[in-house]
Design a protein around this motif. Structure first.
Motif, short mmCIF file in Angstrom:
data_model
loop_
_atom_site.label_atom_id
_atom_site.label_comp_id
_atom_site.label_asym_id
_atom_site.label_seq_id
_atom_site.Cartn_x
_atom_site.Cartn_y
_atom_site.Cartn_z
N THR A 1 7.60 2.13 27.01
CA THR A 1 7.11 3.47 27.91
C THR A 1 8.33 4.09 27.29
OG1 THR A 1 8.64 2.63 29.74
CG2 THR A 1 6.14 2.29 29.62
N ILE A 2 8.19 5.81 27.61
CA ILE A 2 9.13 6.62 27.24
C ILE A 2 9.81 7.13 28.46
CG2 ILE A 2 9.29 8.82 26.14
CD1 ILE A 2 8.32 7.07 24.25
N THR A 3 11.10 6.93 28.43
CA THR A 3 11.86 7.11 29.76
C THR A 3 12.02 8.87 29.86
OG1 THR A 3 14.05 7.25 28.55
CG2 THR A 3 13.10 5.25 29.38
N PRO A 4 12.30 9.18 31.00
CA PRO A 4 12.76 10.63 31.08
C PRO A 4 13.63 11.32 29.93
CG PRO A 4 12.73 9.77 33.06
CD PRO A 4 12.38 8.65 32.25
N ALA A 5 14.52 10.57 29.38
CA ALA A 5 15.36 10.84 28.67
C ALA A 5 14.90 10.96 27.10
CB ALA A 5 16.68 10.08 28.58
N GLN B 1 16.34 2.35 22.38
CA GLN B 1 17.62 2.14 22.92
C GLN B 1 17.80 0.66 23.66
OE1 GLN B 1 17.95 4.77 26.36
NE2 GLN B 1 16.50 3.67 27.46
N LEU B 2 18.87 0.15 23.55
CA LEU B 2 19.26 -1.22 23.90
C LEU B 2 19.23 -1.27 25.46
CD1 LEU B 2 22.06 -2.24 21.64
CD2 LEU B 2 19.59 -2.89 21.37
N LEU C 1 4.52 -0.61 16.33
CA LEU C 1 5.07 -1.52 16.93
C LEU C 1 5.51 -1.28 18.36
CD1 LEU C 1 8.08 -2.32 14.36
CD2 LEU C 1 5.98 -3.34 14.39
N TYR C 2 5.59 -0.16 19.07
CA TYR C 2 5.95 -0.01 20.32
C TYR C 2 5.00 0.39 21.47
CZ TYR C 2 10.40 -0.33 17.53
OH TYR C 2 11.28 -0.76 16.76
N SER C 3 3.70 1.11 21.00
CA SER C 3 3.40 1.75 22.06
C SER C 3 2.52 0.53 23.03
CB SER C 3 1.99 2.62 21.50
OG SER C 3 0.88 1.80 20.80
N ALA D 1 3.58 10.68 21.71
CA ALA D 1 5.43 10.31 21.91
C ALA D 1 5.78 9.21 21.05
CB ALA D 1 5.41 9.96 23.37
N PHE D 2 5.05 8.48 20.68
CA PHE D 2 5.46 7.15 19.93
C PHE D 2 5.54 7.60 18.55
CE2 PHE D 2 3.93 5.17 23.57
CZ PHE D 2 5.15 4.43 23.90
#
Length: 231
Positions: free
Chosen positions: A129-133, A230-231, A123-125, A106-107
């Protein structure tokens, strides 16, 4: 041996004439050599020692254009030449794990790949987390940067920090080195930027700290390399 006064004077005059003749010949030879030889121009750049800022700073502005522009909006005094080399240390790569495709897939849109896509900076995993959106949402205060090696099927940690510091962008250099851009938060609206130059083959890391404290923070910064952020 005794000489008469007259003879002594003649000897002295003869020696003086020979000395003058020798000097004239030497001067003529010197002038002739100078006429046939082009003088080397004096290179004034040899006197111009490179400044510490130029010598110590990689291409921060070209590698991190969006970070540079954002820091300028936060504090107009920001200048990339104010980074200074503050340390050269061994890169800690003790934490290495097999790639978990299901967790990392997903990343992928946020991975920063090298030229042949055999490796990627992640940088992020670790703390998102991944939101439903389908957007990234921060889920922890710590920061970790991972290096994903698809050939060896591993992901290893190359940077870790608590809440006091954040990494906001990364880039690959032509020779395979990695640059990370971030900042240490001194207060809510005060920060000291830094960047790291990592040689992943030699396991060496150079740290470049910013000379001054800047006004602002990275709360509203969005890395344009990651469409999911996203912010």
């Amino acid at each position: 041996m005794q000489y008469s006064t007259r003879l002594q004077k003649e000897i002295i005059n003869m020696l003086v004439k020979k000395l003058l003749l020798f000097s004239t010949v030497a001067l003529y030879i010197s002038c002739s050599n100078n006429a046939d030889t082009t003088a080397e121009p004096f290179d004034t750049t040899l006197l111009e020692l490179p400044s510490e800022e130029v010598a110590a700073t990689p291409a921060f502005q070209s590698s991190f254009a969006s970070v540079y522009a954002y820091l300028k909006t936060q504090d107009s005094s920001f200048a990339s030449t104010k980074f200074e080399l503050s340390g050269n240390n061994k890169l800690d790569t003790s934490i290495k794990n097999p790639i978990k495709v299901d967790q990392l897939k997903a990343f992928y849109p946020c991975f920063i790949f090298n030229t042949d896509s055999s490796m990627a900076i992640d940088l992020y995993s670790y703390n998102y987390t991944i939101t439903p959106a389908g957007k990234l949402e921060e889920s922890g205060p710590d920061t970790e940067v991972g290096l994903v090696d698809f050939k060896n099927n591993t992901r290893r940690r190359i940077f870790f920090s608590g809440p006091a510091a954040i990494i906001v962008d990364a880039a690959w250099e032509k020779d395979g080195k990695i640059i990370l851009a971030g900042a240490e938060m001194v207060e809510l609206e005060k920060m000291k930027p830094f960047h790291l130059s990592m040689d992943i083959n030699a396991n060496q890391v150079e740290t470049f700290n910013y000379r001054d404290t800047l006004s602002g923070n990275f709360i509203n910064f969005k890395n344009n390399k990651c469409s999911l952020l996203q912010l």
